[in-house]
Scaffold this motif. Sequence first.
Motif, PDB file in Angstrom:
ATOM      1  N   GLN A  58      -8.151   6.915   6.041  1.00 45.39           N
ATOM      2  CA  GLN A  58      -8.709   7.497   4.818  1.00 45.39           C
ATOM      3  C   GLN A  58      -9.405   6.419   3.989  1.00 45.39           C
ATOM      4  OE1 GLN A  58      -5.459   9.267   2.706  1.00 45.39           O
ATOM      5  NE2 GLN A  58      -5.013  10.744   4.318  1.00 45.39           N
ATOM      6  N   VAL A  59      -8.932   5.191   4.085  1.00 44.11           N
ATOM      7  CA  VAL A  59      -9.487   4.085   3.311  1.00 44.11           C
ATOM      8  C   VAL A  59     -10.602   3.378   4.089  1.00 44.11           C
ATOM      9  CG1 VAL A  59      -8.955   1.859   2.228  1.00 44.11           C
ATOM     10  CG2 VAL A  59      -7.296   3.726   2.128  1.00 44.11           C
ATOM     11  N   PHE A  60     -10.334   3.065   5.368  1.00 44.21           N
ATOM     12  CA  PHE A  60     -11.258   2.252   6.152  1.00 44.21           C
ATOM     13  C   PHE A  60     -12.212   3.060   7.034  1.00 44.21           C
ATOM     14  CE2 PHE A  60      -7.538  -0.477   5.374  1.00 44.21           C
ATOM     15  CZ  PHE A  60      -8.165  -1.458   4.639  1.00 44.21           C
ATOM     16  N   ILE A 118       0.870  -1.174   0.000  1.00 42.57           N
ATOM     17  CA  ILE A 118       0.000   0.000   0.000  1.00 42.57           C
ATOM     18  C   ILE A 118       0.907   1.224   0.000  1.00 42.57           C
ATOM     19  CG2 ILE A 118      -0.232   0.104   2.501  1.00 42.57           C
ATOM     20  CD1 ILE A 118      -3.199   0.942   1.975  1.00 42.57           C
ATOM     21  N   ASN A 119       0.459   2.290  -0.613  1.00 41.14           N
ATOM     22  CA  ASN A 119       1.294   3.484  -0.685  1.00 41.14           C
ATOM     23  C   ASN A 119       0.958   4.507   0.398  1.00 41.14           C
ATOM     24  OD1 ASN A 119      -1.144   4.212  -1.746  1.00 41.14           O
ATOM     25  ND2 ASN A 119      -0.314   5.351  -3.477  1.00 41.14           N
ATOM     26  N   LEU A 120       0.231   4.083   1.432  1.00 37.32           N
ATOM     27  CA  LEU A 120      -0.095   4.974   2.546  1.00 37.32           C
ATOM     28  C   LEU A 120       0.609   4.526   3.816  1.00 37.32           C
ATOM     29  CD1 LEU A 120      -3.983   5.297   2.177  1.00 37.32           C
ATOM     30  CD2 LEU A 120      -2.287   7.030   1.616  1.00 37.32           C
ATOM     31  N   ILE A 147       8.262  -5.540   8.301  1.00 41.47           N
ATOM     32  CA  ILE A 147       7.781  -4.406   7.523  1.00 41.47           C
ATOM     33  C   ILE A 147       8.955  -3.774   6.799  1.00 41.47           C
ATOM     34  CG2 ILE A 147       6.639  -2.157   7.616  1.00 41.47           C
ATOM     35  CD1 ILE A 147       5.266  -3.183  10.198  1.00 41.47           C
ATOM     36  N   PHE A 148       8.855  -3.679   5.504  1.00 41.70           N
ATOM     37  CA  PHE A 148       9.895  -3.082   4.679  1.00 41.70           C
ATOM     38  C   PHE A 148       9.357  -1.788   4.082  1.00 41.70           C
ATOM     39  CE2 PHE A 148      10.571  -7.653   4.551  1.00 41.70           C
ATOM     40  CZ  PHE A 148      11.906  -7.741   4.929  1.00 41.70           C
TER      41      PHE A 148
END
Length: 52
Positions: free
Chosen positions: A14-16, A5-7, A35-36
């Motif tokens: 904003q999405v959920f 995801i880019n957030l 997490i990378f």
Amino acid sequence: MILTINLDFANWTQVFEDEQMTAALVDRLTHRAHIFGMNGDSYRFKQSFKQS
């Protein structure tokens, strides 16, 4: 599982929309996760300029 995801996690509301449910989702996805953070130029973005 791989999820991209880019957030940032802070912006997932904003999405959920539901802040509490979003926090629960992030908590469950990141528990014992690797997490990378990928910062840099997008390969696909560069390629789209070459094709134009």
